[in-house]
Design a protein around this motif. Structure first.
Motif, PDB file in Angstrom:
ATOM      1  N   ARG A  46     -37.959  18.782   5.557  1.00 53.85           N
ATOM      2  CA  ARG A  46     -36.941  18.096   6.356  1.00 53.85           C
ATOM      3  C   ARG A  46     -36.044  19.119   7.047  1.00 53.85           C
ATOM      4  O   ARG A  46     -35.655  18.946   8.211  1.00 53.85           O
ATOM      5  N   ARG A  80     -35.492  19.636  11.036  1.00 55.86           N
ATOM      6  CA  ARG A  80     -34.170  19.617  11.680  1.00 55.86           C
ATOM      7  C   ARG A  80     -33.982  20.886  12.505  1.00 55.86           C
ATOM      8  O   ARG A  80     -33.473  20.875  13.625  1.00 55.86           O
ATOM      9  N   THR A  81     -34.404  22.022  11.946  1.00 53.05           N
ATOM     10  CA  THR A  81     -34.290  23.295  12.637  1.00 53.05           C
ATOM     11  C   THR A  81     -35.144  23.292  13.906  1.00 53.05           C
ATOM     12  O   THR A  81     -34.722  23.756  14.966  1.00 53.05           O
ATOM     13  N   ARG A 106     -33.477  21.123  16.470  1.00 52.92           N
ATOM     14  CA  ARG A 106     -32.305  21.788  17.032  1.00 52.92           C
ATOM     15  C   ARG A 106     -32.738  22.909  17.952  1.00 52.92           C
ATOM     16  O   ARG A 106     -32.213  23.100  19.040  1.00 52.92           O
TER      17      ARG A 106
END
Lengths: 163, 171
Positions: free
Chosen positions: B137, B141-142, B145
């Protein structure tokens, strides 16, 4: 025996031809009715046709099985006749009553089924004591003793009929 | 002649006609039995149950590595309920494997699978699986982003190059 288990026509025909008359004699001794005796034999072979694939045993076991099956069919017929007394024991052979010695045949009819079958197997079918033992599931000694008792009872019945 | 000898009058000798008639009936019954060629009932039921189990086992095995959208994926999901009786983490493990497989080509789909895995995590879930879930997860997310904020990454890259040149000059 493999032929019987495989329901081979040739195997069934051979066994039927070899045993049918003896089996019919046994049934006739029990029923005093030739047509009913022939029916018992045919039914026994039809029972064998239905269950042959499960049969375990040798030729001797097969013969014993056939006699026991004919006996069961014959006893069923006797019980059915007791429920319907209009069909009583007696000669119904279309050839005529004089084919049988009626006194001893009549006396035989008064023996209980267990005694009657021993006398019939020994004196009508002509089996040896060890063969009767195989069919009835008794020892040879027990067959000898039981057959002597059955013969004694038959003599007693004949004497009563003669007096 | 004894009284018993007279019993021989009860003896039956079946003539050829009677024997042939009886045999025809018996052989007809044999032919009908052979023609059916059916198994005894209980053996037939056992054979059908065994065949169904083998078929089902083969299908489940084939579905083991399927992903959302594959033909047998529904079979895989359906078998997770009974398997969970003796494998508590089967759902979490499967969702993690699927998310890993889809990570590069379908990060959105992978994210959905990770959300499902998170729903199945409880106090009895193996810690290693929980760690892997959190790690994936975090990576997603990284990745998200980094993908939406690509300018800041490029600026950083440019500064690095400039510094190198600066270092090239002497005191």
């Amino acid at each position: 025996m493999d032929g019987i288990r495989r329901r081979s026509d040739a195997a069934f025909a051979a066994v039927h031809r070899a045993l049918a008359s003896d089996l019919a004699s046994f049934a006739n001794g029990m029923l005093h009715d030739r047509h009913a005796a022939e029916d018992c034999v045919q039914q026994a072979f039809l029972d064998l046709a239905r269950t042959a694939h499960r049969f375990r045993g040798d030729g001797r076991a097969l013969i014993a099985w056939l006699y026991r099956t004919v006996r069961r069919r014959a006893l069923d017929e006797l019980r059915r006749r007791r429920r319907h007394p209009e069909r009583s024991l007696g000669t119904t052979d279309p050839a005529g009553d004089d084919e049988y010695d009626s006194s001893v045949v009549e006396a035989l009819g008064f023996l209980p089924p267990k005694d009657r079958e021993l006398v019939v197997l020994r004196h009508v079918v002509g089996l040896r004591a060890d063969e009767v033992a195989s069919i009835t599931g008794r020892s040879r000694g027990a067959v000898y003793a039981a057959t002597e008792r059955a013969e004694a009872r038959l003599r007693g019945i004949l004497e009563e009929m003669d007096t | 002649m004894s009284e018993f000898d007279r019993l021989s009058s009860l003896r039956v000798e079946l003539d050829d006609t009677t024997l042939d008639l009886q045999q025809a009936t018996i052989l007809g019954a044999l032919a009908r039995r052979r023609g059916r060629r059916t198994l005894p009932r209980r053996r037939l039921v056992a054979a059908i149950v065994t065949a169904l189990l083998v078929l089902q086992t083969g299908v489940v095995w084939a579905a083991e590595d399927t992903l959302p959208g594959d033909a047998l994926y529904g079979v895989k999901r359906a078998w997770e309920a009974p398997r969970s009786w003796f494998d508590h983490d089967v759902r979490v493990r499967n969702r993690l494997a699927e998310a890993n497989a889809l990570f590069e080509e379908d990060p959105v789909g992978a994210g959905t699978l990770l959300d499902e895995a998170a729903n199945d995590v409880d106090d009895d879930t193996q810690p290693a699986l929980v760690d892997e879930l959190e790690g994936l997860r975090l990576q997603l997310r990284t990745r998200a982003r980094d993908g939406s904020g690509s300018g800041s990454e490029q600026g950083g890259n440019g500064g690095g190059s400039g510094g190198g040149n600066g270092q090239g000059g002497g005191p």
